[in-house]
Design an enzyme around this catalytic site. Structure first.
Site, PDB file in Angstrom:
ATOM      1  N   GLU A 147     -18.925  45.747 -50.371  1.00 16.73           N
ATOM      2  CA  GLU A 147     -18.197  44.889 -49.435  1.00 16.73           C
ATOM      3  C   GLU A 147     -17.374  45.731 -48.456  1.00 16.73           C
ATOM      4  O   GLU A 147     -17.387  45.509 -47.254  1.00 16.73           O
ATOM      5  CB  GLU A 147     -17.274  43.942 -50.217  1.00 16.73           C
ATOM      6  CG  GLU A 147     -16.501  42.996 -49.316  1.00 16.73           C
ATOM      7  CD  GLU A 147     -15.644  41.987 -50.098  1.00 16.73           C
ATOM      8  OE1 GLU A 147     -15.343  42.229 -51.276  1.00 16.73           O
ATOM      9  OE2 GLU A 147     -15.283  40.963 -49.501  1.00 16.73           O
ATOM     10  N   SER A 157     -15.508  32.428 -48.547  1.00 14.84           N
ATOM     11  CA  SER A 157     -16.157  32.348 -47.231  1.00 14.84           C
ATOM     12  C   SER A 157     -17.504  31.649 -47.354  1.00 14.84           C
ATOM     13  O   SER A 157     -18.298  31.949 -48.250  1.00 14.84           O
ATOM     14  CB  SER A 157     -16.410  33.751 -46.673  1.00 14.84           C
ATOM     15  OG  SER A 157     -15.227  34.493 -46.636  1.00 14.84           O
TER      16      SER A 157
END
Ligand SMILES: Cc1cc2nc3c(=O)[nH]c(=O)nc-3n(C[C@H](O)[C@H](O)[C@H](O)COP(=O)(O)OP(=O)(O)OC[C@H]3O[C@@H](n4cnc5c(N)ncnc54)[C@H](O)[C@@H]3O)c2cc1C
Length: 406
Positions: free
Chosen positions: A250, A167
């Site tokens: 995360e 990402s």
């Protein structure tokens, strides 16, 4: 679990709101922003997010929960939630610092050297955006199977391999990287955790375009990329332990995210399409509201645990799974409310196709940070005490396992 603002928290909320009023325009609650889809829109969004991060930094509002010795404000998780709630009322761009603030910073605070921690200030000021170079074509759920190789050459490591689903790599300055440094050790034992300057020679970033039209993530090819030895985080071949810190953060980060839509919008949509008397729609909205409330209280539970210095553990995993399912069910409901209009796309659809975008966006949440199935495995094994999944390759040298391919 305490959920009402204390007098100190009320004062903090008032201070945050007053500061935001001075520094940001209010958001029009009746309008949802068109998501950044084209490369130019994504680029503009990233730049706006950097500018806003700088404003936060200059105003002393960046790194709310970071310890003061790392340049943060030293606040509580509750204050961070209060600020996020208040900021949501304003028209500001955010999101591109998710990896830097949500994953890299907490990892460096625990495992980094002083030199490595010097990046923390640049992350807070908006000067450094970071990416996560973990997943590979043969190493997603089974991340420990990764095959990108790093070989020591004097004072530098030389890295070759391919990463995928990275990402934001197209606008990041740095990345965290996992690479195999001992192929003769079992798969979890021969991995090292690096900090990588993405402007180094030998790195090629190729964007991948998703069904929504957005190129959110990338393939990243690494050819003879040189990394200074001092960029190893933790010990050589002990990177899996460091990666755990990153991955736990995360999950908590994704699960704790705010939804891109609100239940009030679903209700307004049901009114717009004259579906408020439809029992299935009514039940769907009530269920979505209930899930949103459950999520809110799960979030409070995690923040209370963190404030007491406890690790939220399996609650973070459960919340991530619940959040992903809530997203999937609620956006499916949105298209159901639209009836035949739900099958339209782009400018032909309601709100320029925002709901169709949000529906397709569920896969990002259900796969990223560990898929739904993997979260179920984690909950089964760590929270419920069920037997571990069989893993024939756990103790074998990685080189001899099926996935190593060499
Ligand atoms: C929006 C998004 C952003 C991402 N960003 C990043 C990033 O910045 N950096 C990065 O490194 N990675 C990133 N990823 C990658 C992400 O971590 C992986 O997609 C994820 O771990 C799954 O791996 P995979 O895609 O290889 O699927 P696979 O592991 O190949 O899984 C395929 C299917 O098999 C199932 N499966 C696999 N193993 C098991 C098992 N043991 N038990 C039951 N079912 C199983 C999975 O649930 C899935 O349905 C991102 C992914 C998404 C969607």
């Amino acid at each position: 679990m305490d959920i009402a603002d204390t007098p100190q928290e009320s004062a903090f909320r008032a201070e945050a709101r007053a500061w935001l009023e001075q520094h940001a325009p209010r958001r029009d609650p009746t309008k949802r922003h068109k998501p950044a889809i084209t490369d130019a829109e994504q680029d503009a969004h990233a730049k706006a997010a950097r500018r806003w991060q700088r404003v936060l930094y200059d105003g002393g509002w960046a790194g709310l929960t970071w310890p003061q010795r790392f340049g943060g404000r030293g606040g509580t998780p509750w204050q961070a939630s209060i600020f996020a709630e208040e900021q949501a009322e304003f028209d500001v761009a955010s999101g591109v610092f998710a990896v830097a603030h949500g994953m890299v910073a907490p990892t460096l605070m625990v495992h980094g050297t002083d030199a490595q921690r010097s990046h923390l200030d640049a992350m807070l000021s908006g000067d450094e955006v970071w990416a996560q170079l973990f997943s590979e074509p043969e190493a997603g759920s089974d991340l420990a199977n990764l095959g990108t190789r790093a070989v020591l050459d004097g004072e530098e490591w030389v890295v070759n391999g391919q990463k995928v689903w990275t990402s934001g790599a197209q606008y990041s300055e740095y990345a965290i990287l996992l690479a195999r440094t001992d192929p003769d050790a079992p798969k979890h034992a021969g991995i090292t955790y690096f900090l990588l300057d993405l402007r180094s020679p030998g790195i090629e970033v190729r964007p991948l375009r998703q069904i929504t039209g957005v190129a959110h993530f990338n393939e990243v090819f690494l050819t003879d990329v040189r990394i200074p030895a001092e960029n190893v985080v933790g010990d050589v071949n002990r990177g899996w332990k460091v990666a755990h810190t990153t991955l736990n953060n995360e999950r908590a980060f994704i699960g704790g995210g705010n939804s891109a839509w609100s239940i009030a919008e679903l209700t307004a949509m049901a009114r717009h399409f004259e579906r408020t008397d439809d029992l299935v729609v009514r039940q769907g909205i009530a269920a979505a509201h209930s899930r949103a409330e459950v999520l809110k209280y799960m979030g409070y539970r995690i923040r209370t645990a963190v404030a007491r210095g406890e690790m939220p553990g399996a609650v973070a995993t459960t919340m991530k799974l619940f959040y992903a399912r809530h997203w999937a069910r609620s956006t499916a409901l949105a298209l159901q409310i639209q009836g035949a209009h739900g099958s339209l796309w782009g400018a032909s659809a309601l709100d320029d196709g925002l709901w169709q975008q949000t529906f397709c966006g569920q896969y990002a949440v259900r796969l990223g940070g560990g898929t739904d199935e993997i979260q179920c495995n984690v909950i089964g094994e760590r929270a419920l005490g069920l037997p571990r999944e069989p893993a024939a390759d756990r103790d074998l040298p990685w080189r001899e396992t099926r996935g190593s391919g060499r």
